[in-house]
Design a protein around this motif. Structure first.
Motif, short mmCIF file in Angstrom:
data_model
loop_
_atom_site.label_atom_id
_atom_site.label_comp_id
_atom_site.label_asym_id
_atom_site.label_seq_id
_atom_site.Cartn_x
_atom_site.Cartn_y
_atom_site.Cartn_z
N GLY A 80 0.85 -1.26 0.01
CA GLY A 80 -0.05 -0.11 0.01
C GLY A 80 0.80 1.03 -0.04
N THR A 81 2.03 1.26 0.06
CA THR A 81 2.76 2.40 0.00
C THR A 81 3.06 3.13 -1.15
OG1 THR A 81 4.87 0.93 0.00
CG2 THR A 81 4.42 1.49 2.12
N ILE A 82 2.57 2.44 -2.25
CA ILE A 82 2.59 3.06 -3.71
C ILE A 82 1.80 4.15 -3.87
CG2 ILE A 82 0.51 1.70 -4.28
CD1 ILE A 82 3.82 2.43 -6.55
N TYR A 83 0.87 4.31 -2.93
CA TYR A 83 0.30 5.63 -2.62
C TYR A 83 1.08 6.88 -2.62
CZ TYR A 83 -4.08 2.57 -3.22
OH TYR A 83 -5.04 1.94 -3.88
N GLU A 84 2.12 6.59 -1.58
CA GLU A 84 2.93 7.81 -1.27
C GLU A 84 3.52 8.22 -2.24
OE1 GLU A 84 5.59 6.33 1.86
OE2 GLU A 84 3.85 5.68 3.32
N VAL A 85 3.98 7.40 -3.27
CA VAL A 85 4.71 7.73 -4.36
C VAL A 85 3.81 8.56 -5.43
CG1 VAL A 85 6.04 6.77 -6.24
CG2 VAL A 85 6.29 5.74 -4.10
N LEU A 86 2.56 8.07 -5.46
CA LEU A 86 1.68 8.55 -6.53
C LEU A 86 1.14 9.86 -6.04
CD1 LEU A 86 -0.43 5.27 -7.37
CD2 LEU A 86 1.40 6.18 -8.85
N SER A 87 0.99 9.99 -4.67
CA SER A 87 0.47 11.19 -4.17
C SER A 87 1.76 12.31 -4.17
CB SER A 87 -0.09 11.30 -2.76
OG SER A 87 1.08 10.89 -1.95
N ALA A 88 2.89 12.00 -4.39
CA ALA A 88 3.98 12.98 -4.25
C ALA A 88 4.33 13.61 -5.65
CB ALA A 88 5.24 12.01 -3.88
N PRO A 89 4.97 14.70 -5.71
CA PRO A 89 5.07 15.71 -6.79
C PRO A 89 6.20 14.83 -7.79
CG PRO A 89 6.01 16.67 -5.22
CD PRO A 89 5.33 15.54 -4.57
N VAL A 90 5.87 13.62 -8.40
CA VAL A 90 7.05 12.70 -8.91
C VAL A 90 6.10 12.22 -10.30
CG1 VAL A 90 8.28 10.45 -8.88
CG2 VAL A 90 7.69 11.93 -6.84
N SER A 91 6.92 12.57 -11.37
CA SER A 91 6.24 12.15 -12.69
C SER A 91 6.42 10.54 -12.73
CB SER A 91 6.82 12.79 -13.85
OG SER A 91 8.12 12.46 -14.00
N ALA A 92 5.62 10.03 -13.81
CA ALA A 92 5.73 8.62 -14.37
C ALA A 92 7.31 8.35 -14.73
CB ALA A 92 4.90 8.53 -15.46
N MET A 93 7.95 9.35 -15.32
CA MET A 93 9.33 9.05 -15.84
C MET A 93 10.17 8.98 -14.76
SD MET A 93 11.47 11.56 -18.42
CE MET A 93 10.38 11.62 -19.76
N GLU A 94 9.94 9.90 -13.88
CA GLU A 94 10.83 9.91 -12.62
C GLU A 94 10.61 8.43 -11.87
OE1 GLU A 94 10.59 14.44 -12.37
OE2 GLU A 94 9.47 13.52 -10.97
N ILE A 95 9.51 8.33 -11.72
CA ILE A 95 9.29 6.80 -11.15
C ILE A 95 9.95 5.64 -11.76
CG2 ILE A 95 7.50 5.12 -10.56
CD1 ILE A 95 5.60 7.46 -10.09
#
Length: 253
Positions: free
Chosen positions: A87-102
């Protein structure tokens, strides 16, 4: 581009590797060393040369590629699957991080681990087999390109999988058999027809052939074709990753 976010994801994934050195590094190196002992030393000493190369040296590129493909997929798929699972993926998705950066963060870390492992296996091989590398720059190029391509492929598997069983299906049931049948332990020129022609439909043949050419200057397939096919695989994986983030397919499950 948010370099801080990329660095954070990259450092987190690399730290996980250092916490599990026995599983991430030592185990693959030990497993490959057993191949060198059995096939390179025990069996290889009883076999003749292949295209002027001792059998023990001939299988080194194939064994490195075998570990590289499986570890690239495993590292990248688990790296993105576990945040989904916990469930920690939501922390990444809610952060100001683009798909390319992920993608750069996760795939970059997985590719780094795989390249490091490949180089360690090459160093370990020196303990068992005497070999040389004719084109070291091309060897590194094929090593990095393959690691990045299959780390992207593993990233896709990690997003697609919704349980640990699915995470292992493609690497175990598809990639590993294709690698064994792709000339890792033999030259496809040794096969009779029609198997020699049918083998050319195996995409892993081109990866192993190009990598072996970088070592000894011999290949089952023209090196330009091998490089071109590697770039095609990379482009396909990049396109699939772009589509996944474009549609949001399974990224939040």
């Amino acid at each position: 581009m948010n370099l801080y976010a990329i660095r954070a994801i990259y450092k987190f994934e690399m730290a996980r590797t250092f916490r599990t050195l026995m599983q991430s590094i030592a185990s693959p190196v030990l497993s490959t060393s057993l191949y060198f002992i059995v096939f390179g030393t025990a069996i290889g000493s009883r076999m003749g040369n292949i295209e002027g190369i001792s059998y023990g040296a001939f299988i080194i590129p194939g064994l490195v590629m075998l570990s590289l493909l499986s570890e690239s997929i495993s590292n990248a798929s688990f790296g993105i699957f576990f945040p989904k699972f916990s469930g920690t993926i939501y922390e990444v998705l809610s952060a100001p991080v683009s798909a390319m950066e992920i993608v750069i963060g996760y795939v970059g870390a997985a590719a780094t681990k795989s390249v490091t492992l490949g180089l360690l296996i090459l160093l370990t091989a020196q303990l068992f087999v005497d070999y040389h590398i004719q084109h070291p720059i091309w060897m590194l190029a094929f090593l990095v390109l393959t690691a990045v391509t299959f780390s992207l492929f593993g990233f896709i598997i990690g997003i697609w999988a919704d349980d640990f069983q699915k995470l292992q299906v493609i690497p175990l049931m598809v990639v590993t058999p294709l690698t064994f049948l792709g000339g890792a332990f033999y030259s496809i020129s040794m096969l009779p027809e029609p198997w020699q022609t049918l083998t050319l439909f195996n995409p892993v043949v081109y990866l192993i052939s190009g990598f072996r050419w970088a070592f000894y200057g011999v290949a089952d397939v023209n090196v330009a074709v091998s490089l071109g096919m590697t770039m095609v695989f990379l482009l396909i994986c990049l396109t699939l990753v772009w589509w996944i983030f474009r549609t949001g397919y399974r990224i939040r499950t």
